[in-house]
Design a protein around this motif. Structure first.
Motif: not given
Length: 274
Positions: A183-199, A201-213
């Motif tokens: 399975i090609d899976i991407e695990y994402c966990e909310a953090v308070t702020s971005k840090g330095p990327d490593s081999s 972990i990559k930090f990302k800004e995820i935009p808001s979602v207006p509507l989700a089921a």
């Protein structure tokens, strides 16, 4: 006196009816024993009476009431006329039509209840913008997800000094769609702020979602695929289209529940009206 006669229990077994039914037939003067012992109350039937019992059973299966059967025997007809049989056929057709209508009504109620149940399980809400620490990899199966989090992602996030807000929020995205293995899976966990990327972990800004089921799923992760299919079918039927990557949000799992039946995952699918 009762020589070569059948006791009521023997007669009931041969005739494939209950003793209670035989006693009822006797009470309504449909089929009485040939002999009743006045001292013991024992009832005895003759083998020749089996023919009448078989006739009663057959006529009952054809829809004749015990009263109608008794009248046939009182009139010494023993079997219905063609006119009587045709009347039974007509009544059968009426009952069939009635049953078809009842079936239609029952199915309509079931469909409504299923839709109502799905609506109760599924809710719609907006998702806020978040910063996440992300790790993408290929795992052999869902069973490896817990090990990936505890042995790889968790230690690396701790090493990078990641701080997770309360309550925690973590999810996975399956890239390339569902697969039971590799399975090609991407695990994402909310953090308070971005840090330095490593081999790892990559930090990302995820935009808001207006509507989700959102759909709650209890049980092991192998169940998720069937629930995705159920949710997608519901959304298509209700006129929604998918507007982003579906997320599997992990609320309870192996880290706090030993029983897989108590694991809680929420499927969140960004949507918009088609």
């Amino acid at each position: 006196m009762a020589k070569n006669k059948l006791k009521i229990g023997e007669f009931s077994r041969l005739g494939r009816v209950t003793v209670r039914a035989l006693r009822h037939y006797e009470e309504i003067d449909l089929l009485a024993p040939e002999i009743v012992d006045r001292e013991t109350g024992y009832r005895y039937y003759s083998a020749s009476q089996l023919q009448k019992l078989f006739s009663i059973t057959k006529l009952k299966s054809m829809g004749y009431s015990l009263e109608e059967i008794r009248n046939l025997w009182d009139d010494e007809q023993h079997f219905p006329t063609v006119e009587s049989l045709e009347e039974k056929i007509r009544k059968c057709e009426e009952e069939l039509n009635m049953l078809k209508e009842r079936k239609r009504m029952l199915k309509a109620v079931v469909d409504f209840q299923k839709k109502k149940y799905k609506m109760e399980k599924i809710c719609f809400e907006s998702l806020p913008a978040i910063t996440v620490a992300a790790h993408r990899t290929i795992i052999p199966s869902y069973e490896d997800l817990g090990r990936l989090c505890s042995e790889v992602i968790g230690p690396e996030m701790a090493r990078l000094g990641c701080i997770c807000p309360e309550p925690g929020y973590c999810y996975t995205i399956e890239h390339g769609g569902y697969k039971p293995e590799n399975i090609d899976i991407e695990y994402c966990e909310a953090v308070t702020s971005k840090g330095p990327d490593s081999s790892l972990i990559k930090f990302k800004e995820i935009p808001s979602v207006p509507l989700a089921a959102c759909l709650k799923v209890f049980g092991p992760y192998e169940k998720l695929h069937d629930n995705y299919v159920e949710l997608f079918a519901f959304l298509e039927k209700e006129g929604y289209k998918i507007a982003g990557d579906p997320r599997a949000v992990y609320i309870d799992g192996i880290w706090n529940q030993e029983d897989p039946a108590k694991w809680l995952t929420i499927i969140q699918v960004p949507v918009e009206k088609a």
